[in-house]
Design a protein around this motif. Structure first.
Motif, short mmCIF file in Angstrom:
data_model
loop_
_atom_site.label_atom_id
_atom_site.label_comp_id
_atom_site.label_asym_id
_atom_site.label_seq_id
_atom_site.Cartn_x
_atom_site.Cartn_y
_atom_site.Cartn_z
N TRP A 1 0.84 -1.19 0.00
CA TRP A 1 0.00 0.00 0.00
C TRP A 1 0.88 1.24 0.00
O TRP A 1 1.94 1.28 0.62
CB TRP A 1 -0.89 0.05 1.22
N GLU A 2 0.42 2.29 -0.67
CA GLU A 2 1.13 3.57 -0.63
C GLU A 2 0.93 4.25 0.71
O GLU A 2 1.76 5.03 1.15
CB GLU A 2 0.63 4.48 -1.75
N GLY A 3 -0.20 3.99 1.33
CA GLY A 3 -0.52 4.58 2.63
C GLY A 3 -1.87 4.07 3.09
O GLY A 3 -2.51 3.25 2.43
N TYR A 4 -2.30 4.56 4.24
CA TYR A 4 -3.59 4.14 4.78
C TYR A 4 -4.07 5.16 5.79
O TYR A 4 -3.30 5.95 6.34
CB TYR A 4 -3.50 2.76 5.43
N ASP A 5 -5.37 5.15 6.01
CA ASP A 5 -6.01 5.96 7.05
C ASP A 5 -6.72 5.00 7.99
O ASP A 5 -7.39 4.05 7.52
CB ASP A 5 -7.02 6.94 6.45
N PHE A 6 -6.60 5.24 9.28
CA PHE A 6 -7.25 4.39 10.28
C PHE A 6 -8.07 5.28 11.19
O PHE A 6 -7.59 6.30 11.68
CB PHE A 6 -6.19 3.65 11.11
N GLU A 7 -9.35 4.92 11.37
CA GLU A 7 -10.25 5.69 12.22
C GLU A 7 -11.04 4.77 13.13
O GLU A 7 -11.40 3.66 12.74
CB GLU A 7 -11.29 6.44 11.38
N VAL A 8 -11.32 5.26 14.32
CA VAL A 8 -12.19 4.57 15.27
C VAL A 8 -13.20 5.59 15.77
O VAL A 8 -12.81 6.70 16.13
CB VAL A 8 -11.39 4.00 16.46
N VAL A 9 -14.47 5.21 15.77
CA VAL A 9 -15.51 6.08 16.32
C VAL A 9 -16.42 5.25 17.23
O VAL A 9 -16.54 4.04 17.08
CB VAL A 9 -16.36 6.78 15.24
N GLU A 10 -17.04 5.94 18.15
CA GLU A 10 -17.97 5.30 19.07
C GLU A 10 -19.29 5.04 18.35
O GLU A 10 -19.76 5.87 17.58
CB GLU A 10 -18.18 6.18 20.29
N LEU A 11 -19.88 3.89 18.63
CA LEU A 11 -21.20 3.57 18.09
C LEU A 11 -22.27 4.21 18.96
O LEU A 11 -22.14 4.23 20.19
CB LEU A 11 -21.40 2.05 18.06
N VAL A 12 -23.31 4.72 18.33
CA VAL A 12 -24.41 5.37 19.03
C VAL A 12 -25.67 4.56 18.76
O VAL A 12 -25.95 4.20 17.61
CB VAL A 12 -24.59 6.81 18.53
N GLU A 13 -26.41 4.27 19.82
CA GLU A 13 -27.66 3.53 19.66
C GLU A 13 -28.71 4.47 19.07
O GLU A 13 -28.88 5.59 19.52
CB GLU A 13 -28.12 2.99 21.00
N SER A 14 -29.36 3.98 18.01
CA SER A 14 -30.39 4.83 17.37
C SER A 14 -31.72 4.12 17.32
O SER A 14 -31.84 3.00 17.67
CB SER A 14 -29.95 5.23 15.96
#
Length: 84
Positions: A71-84
């Motif tokens: 891979w040339e690069g990557y983005d990594f993200e983590v977010v909290e799940l919200v109950e809907s």
């Protein structure tokens, strides 16, 4: 008595919204890797986790995985799940 099934929503920084469910699993976080393959191409890997620690743990091997796959690069993200 069975646990109530929930609908969970993750909203990423770029506005992408992922809905998970209905589920009664104890998921709390959503993670996403956007791999930059070159030539403007990308590939997305994602998942959900039962804790922030579990979700951020995915990043530990990411640099090696990117190198191994070219891979040339990557983005990594983590977010909290919200109950809907």
């Amino acid at each position: 008595m069975a646990k109530k099934k929930r609908i969970l929503t993750a909203t990423m920084a770029d506005g992408y919204v992922k809905t998970i469910g209905p589920t009664n699993a104890p998921f709390t976080h959503y993670w996403r890797i956007v791999a930059h393959l070159g030539g403007g191409k990308t590939e997305v890997f994602w998942g959900h986790a039962k804790s922030l620690k579990e979700a951020t743990g995915k990043k530990a091997a990411l640099a090696d995985a990117a190198k191994q796959r070219g891979w040339e690069g990557y983005d990594f993200e983590v977010v909290e799940l919200v109950e809907s």
